[in-house]
Design a protein around this motif. Sequence first.
Motif, PDB file in Angstrom:
ATOM      1  N   GLU A 145       6.641   5.603  15.377  1.00  0.00           N
ATOM      2  CA  GLU A 145       6.580   7.003  15.788  1.00  0.00           C
ATOM      3  C   GLU A 145       7.968   7.519  16.137  1.00  0.00           C
ATOM      4  OE1 GLU A 145       4.497   9.755  19.215  1.00  0.00           O
ATOM      5  OE2 GLU A 145       3.582   7.824  18.717  1.00  0.00           O
ATOM      6  N   GLY A 146       8.354   8.605  15.493  1.00  0.00           N
ATOM      7  CA  GLY A 146       9.669   9.196  15.712  1.00  0.00           C
ATOM      8  C   GLY A 146      10.627   8.958  14.565  1.00  0.00           C
ATOM      9  N   ALA A 147      10.404   7.897  13.788  1.00  0.00           N
ATOM     10  CA  ALA A 147      11.221   7.658  12.591  1.00  0.00           C
ATOM     11  C   ALA A 147      10.671   8.522  11.465  1.00  0.00           C
ATOM     12  CB  ALA A 147      11.180   6.186  12.201  1.00  0.00           C
ATOM     13  N   GLU A 148      11.552   8.958  10.569  1.00  0.00           N
ATOM     14  CA  GLU A 148      11.087   9.813   9.476  1.00  0.00           C
ATOM     15  C   GLU A 148      11.852   9.532   8.190  1.00  0.00           C
ATOM     16  OE1 GLU A 148      13.448  13.959  10.142  1.00  0.00           O
ATOM     17  OE2 GLU A 148      11.912  13.497  11.643  1.00  0.00           O
ATOM     18  N   ILE A 149      11.229   9.905   7.103  1.00  0.00           N
ATOM     19  CA  ILE A 149      11.866   9.768   5.794  1.00  0.00           C
ATOM     20  C   ILE A 149      12.945  10.843   5.682  1.00  0.00           C
ATOM     21  CG2 ILE A 149      11.511   9.835   3.290  1.00  0.00           C
ATOM     22  CD1 ILE A 149      10.087   7.487   4.551  1.00  0.00           C
ATOM     23  N   GLY A 150      14.110  10.449   5.191  1.00  0.00           N
ATOM     24  CA  GLY A 150      15.215  11.379   5.002  1.00  0.00           C
ATOM     25  C   GLY A 150      15.746  11.297   3.579  1.00  0.00           C
ATOM     26  N   THR A 151      16.796  12.026   3.334  1.00  0.00           N
ATOM     27  CA  THR A 151      17.390  12.077   1.998  1.00  0.00           C
ATOM     28  C   THR A 151      18.892  11.810   2.078  1.00  0.00           C
ATOM     29  OG1 THR A 151      17.902  14.429   2.159  1.00  0.00           O
ATOM     30  CG2 THR A 151      15.702  13.840   1.283  1.00  0.00           C
ATOM     31  N   LEU A 152      19.483  11.680   0.922  1.00  0.00           N
ATOM     32  CA  LEU A 152      20.934  11.508   0.870  1.00  0.00           C
ATOM     33  C   LEU A 152      21.633  12.751   1.433  1.00  0.00           C
ATOM     34  CD1 LEU A 152      22.989   9.401   0.054  1.00  0.00           C
ATOM     35  CD2 LEU A 152      23.124  10.488  -2.187  1.00  0.00           C
ATOM     36  N   ASP A 153      21.017  13.917   1.284  1.00  0.00           N
ATOM     37  CA  ASP A 153      21.581  15.128   1.887  1.00  0.00           C
ATOM     38  C   ASP A 153      21.623  15.013   3.412  1.00  0.00           C
ATOM     39  OD1 ASP A 153      22.046  16.399  -0.547  1.00  0.00           O
ATOM     40  OD2 ASP A 153      20.146  17.503  -0.498  1.00  0.00           O
ATOM     41  N   ASP A 154      20.562  14.429   3.998  1.00  0.00           N
ATOM     42  CA  ASP A 154      20.556  14.206   5.454  1.00  0.00           C
ATOM     43  C   ASP A 154      21.698  13.282   5.854  1.00  0.00           C
ATOM     44  OD1 ASP A 154      18.213  15.741   5.914  1.00  0.00           O
ATOM     45  OD2 ASP A 154      16.946  14.009   5.435  1.00  0.00           O
ATOM     46  N   LEU A 155      21.868  12.205   5.091  1.00  0.00           N
ATOM     47  CA  LEU A 155      22.945  11.266   5.389  1.00  0.00           C
ATOM     48  C   LEU A 155      24.305  11.945   5.265  1.00  0.00           C
ATOM     49  CD1 LEU A 155      24.044   8.480   6.092  1.00  0.00           C
ATOM     50  CD2 LEU A 155      23.798   7.853   3.674  1.00  0.00           C
ATOM     51  N   ALA A 156      24.482  12.753   4.239  1.00  0.00           N
ATOM     52  CA  ALA A 156      25.753  13.465   4.056  1.00  0.00           C
ATOM     53  C   ALA A 156      26.025  14.409   5.232  1.00  0.00           C
ATOM     54  CB  ALA A 156      25.740  14.244   2.742  1.00  0.00           C
ATOM     55  N   THR A 157      25.006  15.134   5.658  1.00  0.00           N
ATOM     56  CA  THR A 157      25.149  16.050   6.792  1.00  0.00           C
ATOM     57  C   THR A 157      25.493  15.290   8.060  1.00  0.00           C
ATOM     58  OG1 THR A 157      23.614  17.626   5.800  1.00  0.00           O
ATOM     59  CG2 THR A 157      23.948  17.795   8.180  1.00  0.00           C
ATOM     60  N   TRP A 158      24.770  14.201   8.313  1.00  0.00           N
ATOM     61  CA  TRP A 158      25.049  13.387   9.496  1.00  0.00           C
ATOM     62  C   TRP A 158      26.457  12.809   9.450  1.00  0.00           C
ATOM     63  CZ3 TRP A 158      20.291   9.801  10.828  1.00  0.00           C
ATOM     64  CH2 TRP A 158      19.276  10.582  11.401  1.00  0.00           C
ATOM     65  N   THR A 159      26.891  12.354   8.275  1.00  0.00           N
ATOM     66  CA  THR A 159      28.221  11.762   8.133  1.00  0.00           C
ATOM     67  C   THR A 159      29.304  12.786   8.468  1.00  0.00           C
ATOM     68  OG1 THR A 159      27.417  10.215   6.453  1.00  0.00           O
ATOM     69  CG2 THR A 159      29.798  10.594   6.542  1.00  0.00           C
ATOM     70  N   LEU A 160      29.185  13.983   7.921  1.00  0.00           N
ATOM     71  CA  LEU A 160      30.182  15.023   8.172  1.00  0.00           C
ATOM     72  C   LEU A 160      30.215  15.469   9.629  1.00  0.00           C
ATOM     73  CD1 LEU A 160      29.695  17.139   4.934  1.00  0.00           C
ATOM     74  CD2 LEU A 160      31.657  15.693   5.513  1.00  0.00           C
ATOM     75  N   ALA A 161      29.069  15.402  10.301  1.00  0.00           N
ATOM     76  CA  ALA A 161      28.990  15.842  11.699  1.00  0.00           C
ATOM     77  C   ALA A 161      29.324  14.743  12.708  1.00  0.00           C
ATOM     78  CB  ALA A 161      27.589  16.389  11.986  1.00  0.00           C
ATOM     79  N   SER A 162      29.475  13.516  12.239  1.00  0.00           N
ATOM     80  CA  SER A 162      29.691  12.383  13.146  1.00  0.00           C
ATOM     81  C   SER A 162      31.151  12.196  13.506  1.00  0.00           C
ATOM     82  CB  SER A 162      29.159  11.096  12.512  1.00  0.00           C
ATOM     83  OG  SER A 162      27.768  11.165  12.385  1.00  0.00           O
ATOM     84  N   ASP A 163      31.357  11.725  14.739  1.00  0.00           N
ATOM     85  CA  ASP A 163      32.706  11.359  15.165  1.00  0.00           C
ATOM     86  C   ASP A 163      33.081   9.973  14.662  1.00  0.00           C
ATOM     87  OD1 ASP A 163      33.316  13.700  16.844  1.00  0.00           O
ATOM     88  OD2 ASP A 163      31.613  12.981  18.005  1.00  0.00           O
ATOM     89  N   LYS A 164      32.072   9.103  14.576  1.00  0.00           N
ATOM     90  CA  LYS A 164      32.288   7.741  14.102  1.00  0.00           C
ATOM     91  C   LYS A 164      31.112   7.321  13.235  1.00  0.00           C
ATOM     92  CE  LYS A 164      35.053   6.221  17.963  1.00  0.00           C
ATOM     93  NZ  LYS A 164      34.918   6.451  19.354  1.00  0.00           N
ATOM     94  N   VAL A 165      31.407   6.576  12.169  1.00  0.00           N
ATOM     95  CA  VAL A 165      30.372   6.028  11.303  1.00  0.00           C
ATOM     96  C   VAL A 165      30.552   4.507  11.279  1.00  0.00           C
ATOM     97  CG1 VAL A 165      29.415   5.958   8.959  1.00  0.00           C
ATOM     98  CG2 VAL A 165      30.330   8.111   9.871  1.00  0.00           C
ATOM     99  N   VAL A 166      29.449   3.807  11.577  1.00  0.00           N
ATOM    100  CA  VAL A 166      29.462   2.362  11.600  1.00  0.00           C
ATOM    101  C   VAL A 166      28.460   1.876  10.565  1.00  0.00           C
ATOM    102  CG1 VAL A 166      29.184   0.316  13.059  1.00  0.00           C
ATOM    103  CG2 VAL A 166      29.930   2.465  14.082  1.00  0.00           C
ATOM    104  N   SER A 167      28.891   0.978   9.701  1.00  0.00           N
ATOM    105  CA  SER A 167      28.011   0.493   8.638  1.00  0.00           C
ATOM    106  C   SER A 167      27.764  -0.999   8.788  1.00  0.00           C
ATOM    107  CB  SER A 167      28.648   0.806   7.281  1.00  0.00           C
ATOM    108  OG  SER A 167      27.815   0.366   6.249  1.00  0.00           O
ATOM    109  N   PHE A 168      26.506  -1.382   8.710  1.00  0.00           N
ATOM    110  CA  PHE A 168      26.115  -2.785   8.799  1.00  0.00           C
ATOM    111  C   PHE A 168      25.364  -3.157   7.533  1.00  0.00           C
ATOM    112  CE2 PHE A 168      26.979  -2.119  13.227  1.00  0.00           C
ATOM    113  CZ  PHE A 168      27.267  -3.359  13.752  1.00  0.00           C
TER     114      PHE A 168
END
Length: 120
Positions: free
Chosen positions: A97-120
């Motif tokens: 509950e609370g998790a949702e399906i997203g898209t590459l557009d969501d990831l792109a938006t989040w990436t541009l708005a983020s101060d830091k991106v951490v990839s695992f």
Amino acid sequence: MAKQTLLFILNDAPYGSERSFNALRLAINLNEHEKTEISIKIFLMSDSVSCALVKQAPSEGYNIQQMIEILLAQGAEVKLCKTCTDARGLTALPLIEGAEIGTLDDLATWTLASDKVVSF
């Protein structure tokens, strides 16, 4: 101090390697720092999309479902890559509950708005 936005991009399955576990425990730890005001966003890609499935019952050790539930309770946002869930036949399965399906557009938006991106 201004609020920081951190984006975590996970790629590995919830069990078998500890990458997703380590990413989530770092995110939880960051949320618990009293002196830092942050916003956590988690984008699950590749095999990590199964991290957000319900009814996980690992026999021992850590529980990824519980870790994601903790992060959601702390105010984190969690999205799963739709292309990745489609490819694995998971799109119609129930999610935490609370998790949702997203898209590459969501990831792109989040990436541009983020101060830091951490990839695992």
